[in-house]
Enzyme design. Structure first.
Site: not given
Length: 545
Positions: A220, A224, A371-373, A434-435
């Site tokens: 994580h 950042y 969210h990740f993208h 997902r995955r």
């Protein structure tokens, strides 16, 4: 001007090497990404020799780890070199680049050869070739070498300018790599002491929970690291595009200090469903995760404050007056600005993911992928793409080729990311996993409900892929263009005239890094204490491909 170009030429070559290595990873990763979208939406069957999960691993590693790391490393070197002008040999910078490149080549080869289909979250029990883990380790170690190059410039400046604050761009870059060094300690320990000996057969097994803790100690904060790279652009470079200023030198430094201290002790919120971690540690990391919202809110306040002050100089008032006064027709501004809009959406999604109760509803769905993208592909990638349009002419001495195409490229990226990520969010709420390579589930009613969203996500991914091709076209066209520019200077935004200087407590950067390291160790002492006293059992590993 010729003498000036010669003065900057060695530094430019090193930065260009980073930027174009990142671009190569971006293109290759995008190919695998769009094929995944077609696989889920259109039942595209990948050939047996290059299956879906191999594409997924290559896409994740190349985009999330290689592209971002090379570009942010190059950007940080650029702002450090230009804000601290001096004679330098850059030996460490070049050694770091070569180590990163060799490590990337090793890891990518093993993925493409089918020996490391472990996704970019490469913890146990899935086992890859040892050369993949060695390559990933070299990539990290290469960034440490580059970090030393950045730190050495900061130390050099402080020795010769006692009592003078380190220039803000270099301060931001050094803060970013101090946080990165703290964060990557986890993944370095994971690969060197756990994964490499295990994959070589030197140990009888491996503790799965330990490797996951160490990976997410890094995993994580990686987010950042991306965000801090975008903030370097937003605070120091973007205001130059609208004749603006840094809203507050002190607030900017405080933002980076908060990210340096608070970014690492948050990783367990990725492990809410892990049975081997006590609930009190999950709750503690939840609280710490919400604390990282503070520097993001400070940034939103400072950036829009800078927008408004510049707009008032033009006689514009109000929210819409401020927005209309911004230079939306400049690709170097449009990229970061569209990224800022996507960051708002990603921030709201992040608050949901960090909630223990709500995360259980969407944790293993494609919501997380959306969210990740929207996080890495929005504020981060668009900011890096946009600033590339400003950096490349200053690195090559050539004018930006076809600014009109560059502008449409940023707009297409924004539209494609918006469509793709929103579709993934909605499909995740409906339960789309997902995955997984196949989501039709033999035509069940639930699967049919999310199929339209999968098609929409593939359409958005196609727009993104075309946008990336346009970016590469403009970058290559600029590099090959014969249209020279007389402006190779890189001036950074200055604080508002008459504004108060940064307070003394934010200046000792390396002391704050020590505080950040202590906080990170304390946040993980409890979970590892429990793990040592309740070690569970070791697993031999598995290969499912």
């Amino acid at each position: 001007m010729i003498a000036q170009q010669r003065q900057w030429l060695p530094e430019n070559r090193l930065v260009i090497a980073h930027i174009y290595a990142a671009t190569g990873a971006l293109v290759l990763g995008a190919v695998f990404g769009v094929l995944q979208g077609y696989s889920r939406a259109l039942a595209f069957n990948a050939p047996a020799w290059f299956d879906y999960y191999r594409m997924l691993s290559a896409h994740g590693v190349l985009m999330a780890l290689v592209f971002t790391t090379f570009f942010i490393t190059g950007l940080s070197l650029f702002v450090t070199y230009r804000s601290i002008p001096r004679e330098r040999k850059m030996v460490l910078g070049w050694i770091g680049w070569w180590v990163m490149l060799i490590g990337t080549a090793m890891a990518a080869f093993e993925i493409l050869a089918g020996n490391a289909t472990v996704l970019y979250t490469f913890y146990a029990p899935m086992k890859a070739s040892p050369w993949f883990y060695i390559g990933a380790t070299l990539l990290v170690l290469g960034t440490w070498i580059v970090a030393v190059e950045i730190f050495e410039n900061v130390v050099w400046f402080r020795k010769r300018n006692a009592g003078t604050p380190v220039p803000l761009p270099a301060f931001c870059a050094a803060s970013t790599f101090l946080m990165w060094w703290i964060a990557t300690l986890g993944v370095a320990v994971e690969t060197i002491f756990f994964l490499i000996p295990w994959s070589l057969g030197w140990t009888g097994g491996i503790n799965v929970v330990a490797t996951r803790l160490l990976f997410w100690y890094f995993g994580h904060p990686l987010v950042y690291f991306w965000i801090m790279g975008a903030y370097i652009v937003w605070y120091n470079i973007v205001p130059k595009f609208y004749d603006g200023n840094v809203f507050s030198d002190g607030l900017t430094r405080l933002t980076f200090i908060l990210l340096l201290v608070l970014s690492t002790p948050v990783g367990i919120h990725h492990q809410f469903t892990e049975p081997g971690i006590a609930i009190q540690w999950k709750m503690m990391h939840t609280i710490l995760t919400y604390s990282v919202v503070i520097p993001s809110l400070l940034t939103a306040f400072a950036i829009f404050g800078s927008f408004e002050i510049a707009a008032r100089r033009q006689g514009k008032r109000g929210f819409w007056g401020t927005v209309k006064a911004l230079p939306w027709d400049k690709p170097e501004f449009a990229g970061p600005a569209y990224g800022m809009l996507l960051f708002i959406l990603g921030g709201f999604g992040g608050l949901i993911n960090a909630s223990y109760a709500m995360d259980t509803l969407i944790h293993n769905t494609i919501w997380i992928v959306g969210h990740f993208h929207v996080t890495v592909g929005g504020p981060v990638a668009l900011s890096l793409v946009g600033v590339a349009y400003w950096m490349i002419p200053r690195l090559t001495g050539r004018q930006l080729w076809r600014p009109d195409i560059a502008l449409w490229q940023t707009r297409m990226w924004f539209a494609g990311m918006l469509v793709m990520s929103f579709s993934m969010h909605f499909a995740g709420l409906l339960g789309a996993p997902r995955r997984t390579s196949e989501v039709a589930y033999m035509g069940t009613g639930v699967a049919n409900s999310w199929e339209p969203w999968m098609i929409a996500a593939a359409a958005g991914g196609t727009l993104l892929f075309i946008s990336i091709l346009l970016f590469v076209t403009v970058a290559a066209g600029t590099l090959l263009s014969n249209d020279r520019t007389a402006d190779m200077q890189a001036d950074f935004a200055e604080p508002l005239p008459g504004s108060a200087p940064a307070p003394a407590f934010v200046q000792p950067l390396f002391r704050w890094a020590a505080v950040g390291l202590i906080v990170a160790v304390l946040a993980y002492t409890g979970p590892f204490y429990d793990l040592i006293h309740n070690p569970g059992f070791l697993v031999s590993g598995m290969r499912t491909w």
